[in-house]
Enzyme design. Structure first.
Site, PDB file in Angstrom:
ATOM      1  N   HIS A 121       0.707  -0.957  -0.001  1.00 21.72           N
ATOM      2  CA  HIS A 121       0.107   0.225  -0.088  1.00 21.72           C
ATOM      3  C   HIS A 121       0.994   1.251   0.016  1.00 21.72           C
ATOM      4  O   HIS A 121       2.039   1.309   0.499  1.00 21.72           O
ATOM      5  CB  HIS A 121      -0.937  -0.030   1.293  1.00 21.72           C
ATOM      6  CG  HIS A 121      -1.776   0.857   1.532  1.00 21.72           C
ATOM      7  ND1 HIS A 121      -1.641   2.125   1.817  1.00 21.72           N
ATOM      8  CD2 HIS A 121      -3.205   0.893   1.244  1.00 21.72           C
ATOM      9  CE1 HIS A 121      -2.838   3.008   1.952  1.00 21.72           C
ATOM     10  NE2 HIS A 121      -3.889   2.060   1.668  1.00 21.72           N
ATOM     11  N   ASP A 198       2.956  -4.769   7.924  1.00 27.00           N
ATOM     12  CA  ASP A 198       1.694  -3.818   7.949  1.00 27.00           C
ATOM     13  C   ASP A 198       0.578  -4.961   8.066  1.00 27.00           C
ATOM     14  O   ASP A 198      -0.017  -5.829   7.162  1.00 27.00           O
ATOM     15  CB  ASP A 198       1.853  -3.181   6.629  1.00 27.00           C
ATOM     16  CG  ASP A 198       0.504  -2.274   6.344  1.00 27.00           C
ATOM     17  OD1 ASP A 198      -0.671  -2.487   7.048  1.00 27.00           O
ATOM     18  OD2 ASP A 198       0.648  -1.634   5.274  1.00 27.00           O
ATOM     19  N   GLN A 201      -4.666  -5.172   6.731  1.00 25.82           N
ATOM     20  CA  GLN A 201      -5.584  -6.167   5.996  1.00 25.82           C
ATOM     21  C   GLN A 201      -5.530  -7.488   6.707  1.00 25.82           C
ATOM     22  O   GLN A 201      -6.374  -8.435   6.305  1.00 25.82           O
ATOM     23  CB  GLN A 201      -5.208  -6.506   4.577  1.00 25.82           C
ATOM     24  CG  GLN A 201      -5.429  -5.158   3.777  1.00 25.82           C
ATOM     25  CD  GLN A 201      -6.771  -4.549   3.445  1.00 25.82           C
ATOM     26  OE1 GLN A 201      -7.850  -5.533   3.604  1.00 25.82           O
ATOM     27  NE2 GLN A 201      -7.112  -3.464   3.609  1.00 25.82           N
ATOM     28  N   LYS A 224     -10.806  -1.259  10.552  1.00 23.99           N
ATOM     29  CA  LYS A 224     -10.888  -2.450   9.333  1.00 23.99           C
ATOM     30  C   LYS A 224     -11.377  -3.771  10.215  1.00 23.99           C
ATOM     31  O   LYS A 224     -11.129  -4.826   9.872  1.00 23.99           O
ATOM     32  CB  LYS A 224      -9.652  -2.727   8.804  1.00 23.99           C
ATOM     33  CG  LYS A 224      -9.250  -1.456   7.776  1.00 23.99           C
ATOM     34  CD  LYS A 224      -7.993  -1.799   6.870  1.00 23.99           C
ATOM     35  CE  LYS A 224      -7.422  -0.646   6.219  1.00 23.99           C
ATOM     36  NZ  LYS A 224      -7.978  -0.262   5.141  1.00 23.99           N
ATOM     37  N   CYS A 362      -4.619   2.423  -3.602  1.00 24.50           N
ATOM     38  CA  CYS A 362      -3.447   3.014  -2.985  1.00 24.50           C
ATOM     39  C   CYS A 362      -2.322   2.012  -3.487  1.00 24.50           C
ATOM     40  O   CYS A 362      -1.520   1.626  -2.411  1.00 24.50           O
ATOM     41  CB  CYS A 362      -3.629   3.315  -1.492  1.00 24.50           C
ATOM     42  SG  CYS A 362      -4.845   4.414  -1.287  1.00 24.50           S
TER      43      CYS A 362
HETATM   44  N1  PMP Z   1      -1.885  -0.669   4.616  1.00 24.12           N
HETATM   45  C1  PMP Z   1      -2.810  -1.371   4.181  1.00 24.12           C
HETATM   46  C2  PMP Z   1      -2.374  -2.860   3.525  1.00 24.12           C
HETATM   47  C3  PMP Z   1      -4.022  -0.967   3.897  1.00 24.12           C
HETATM   48  O1  PMP Z   1      -4.873  -1.710   3.263  1.00 24.12           O
HETATM   49  C4  PMP Z   1      -4.415   0.260   4.575  1.00 24.12           C
HETATM   50  C5  PMP Z   1      -5.686   0.901   4.367  1.00 24.12           C
HETATM   51  N2  PMP Z   1      -6.183   0.770   3.072  1.00 24.12           N
HETATM   52  C6  PMP Z   1      -3.481   1.141   5.097  1.00 24.12           C
HETATM   53  C7  PMP Z   1      -2.035   0.432   5.192  1.00 24.12           C
HETATM   54  C8  PMP Z   1      -3.588   2.584   5.622  1.00 24.12           C
HETATM   55  O2  PMP Z   1      -4.341   2.136   6.763  1.00 24.12           O
HETATM   56  P1  PMP Z   1      -4.851   3.697   7.279  1.00 24.12           P
HETATM   57  O3  PMP Z   1      -5.524   4.261   6.205  1.00 24.12           O
HETATM   58  O4  PMP Z   1      -6.172   3.013   8.264  1.00 24.12           O
HETATM   59  O5  PMP Z   1      -4.136   4.423   8.144  1.00 24.12           O
END
Ligand code: PMP
Length: 404
Positions: A121, A198, A201, A224, A362
């Protein structure tokens, strides 16, 4: 006993209509829905305990502080951290990653190397690029293959005595691939590199054990995991958190302040400057309780069944291609319909009350790999049903008919 119809009763939003149709919510990888138990916990906090924490002698402040620290202990227990002070409450995954990236600014130098993966991401790419700019370190990338998996032999070749940090997501948000993080952590440790995983997910689907993983940093977002937005966590091994300098200066994170010199508070407060998201932290604990009551084994088994069902039904549509075909994946299906733009498919599905995500999610490097502008992403949660998947399949067929 897992009963999806009973579970659905916990989620008031699932009974609302969108564009005159029953809502089918398949954007769970972006944000999960909120059960009544979690909504009640938000109301309970503001109705009964609202006060600033850690600094009041009065009863409300002490009660709010106790609830906040109990939530930290719940998060510690959930992730099996050794100490509760290894859990830093942040505003989310992005904030947690930036905290660590900022901390490493003073620990890296020119010639050092950082490894990330092609499946990241943007929030696990950009902070490290900024860190490289600040320190002169360079970024190396573990490549991916057509199935959307990491080419792990290439990771072995990228590792060297110059590798200082490795950052990989546990599960790809764009494709759902589950990465071999235990292998990556062990290999990185062999060259003395620290590893940040990270888990944004992964945490909605599985319960990570940070001690068994022996991971240095693990990050996640509450929104999430059936929790509220604006709160998340950073797990860091005590030694690493002690080594990193504070992220932000302000109240709460100090031991003593004079104009000559300031000393910092102990963990976890050293990283929690200012008034935190108190309600968010407490309710994050309530969301974890909710998910644990359902049980992560039951969640994984049910979602896997949904994934297999949806994959088969969608693949039966002529011209539909799924991106991310690893056998090791969670309940995310990224697809395109012939050369129809994903945004157009998403717009028609929305008219039918079906919420999916469209675009690059993203994760632009993944889209570049496949030479596409984006995908339609349907991501399933334990409160979704096969009937909803049937509705999606009919919607996709309709979109194809209208747009071909
Ligand atoms: N890493 C991953 C793999 C994600 O899916 C996301 C959220 N789409 C994020 C980071 C960022 O999370 P947040 O917007 O809650 O900070």
């Amino acid at each position: 006993m897992f009963n999806v119809q009973d579970i659905r009763k916990d989620f008031p939003i699932l009974s609302r209509k969108v564009n005159g149709k029953s809502l089918v919510y398949f954007d769970n990888a972006a944000t999960s829905q909120t059960p009544q138990q979690v909504i009640d916990a938000i109301i309970d906090y503001y109705a009964n305990y609202n006060a600033n924490i850690h600094r009041g002698v009065h009863t409300l402040s002490q009660e709010a502080t106790d609830l906040y620290e109990q939530a930290r202990q719940k998060i510690q227990a959930h992730f099996n951290a050794k100490f509760s002070h290894e859990i830093i409450l942040t505003s989310g995954t992005t904030d947690s990653i930036n905290l660590v990236a900022n901390g490493f600014s003073s620990l890296l130098k020119k010639g050092d190397e950082i490894i990330v993966s092609a499946l990241e991401h943007h929030s696990n790419i950009v902070p490290w690029q900024m860190l490289c700019e600040r320190t002169g370190a360079s970024l190396k990338v573990i490549p991916m293959n057509e199935e959307g998996e990491l080419v792990i032999t290439d990771f072995d070749n990228l590792l060297s005595k110059n590798t200082k940090l490795v950052f990989v997501n546990h599960i790809s948000n764009a494709l759902g691939t589950i990465n071999p993080i235990k292998y990556i952590i062990d290999k990185a440790h062999q060259v003395g590199a620290a590893v940040l995983i990270d888990g944004a997910q992964a945490c909605p689907h599985i319960k990570p054990d940070v001690q068994a993983l022996d991971v240095d940093f693990y990050v996640a977002s509450a929104h999430k995991m059936c929790g509220p937005t604006g709160v998340g966590m950073l797990y860091g091994k005590e030694d690493w958190l002690n080594k990193l300098p504070p992220y932000q200066g302000g109240g709460e994170m100090i031991a003593e302040v004079t104009f000559e010199k300031t000393t910092y508070a102990d963990l976890p407060h050293k990283f929690e400057a200012g008034t935190p998201n108190i309600a968010g932290g407490i309710v994050f604990g309530a969301a974890i309780d909710y998910m644990n009551r359902i049980g992560f084994d039951a969640i994984a088994a049910y979602e896997n069944d949904l994934l297999n069902y949806a994959t088969e039904k969608l693949l039966a549509i002529d011209g539909l291609k799924i991106y991310g075909t690893s056998k090791n994946k969670t309940s995310v299906i990224s697809f395109n319909l012939e050369d129809i733009h994903p945004y157009d498919v998403g717009t028609i599905l929305d008219k039918l009350g079906i919420a999916v995500r469209t675009g690059h999610h993203c994760a632009q490097p993944i889209m570049d790999f496949y030479c596409i502008p984006g995908t339609v992403r349907a991501s399933f949660s334990f409160y979704n049903t096969k009937e909803e998947i049937d509705t999606l399949v009919e919607g996709v067929k309709k979109a194809k008919m209208m747009l071909s």
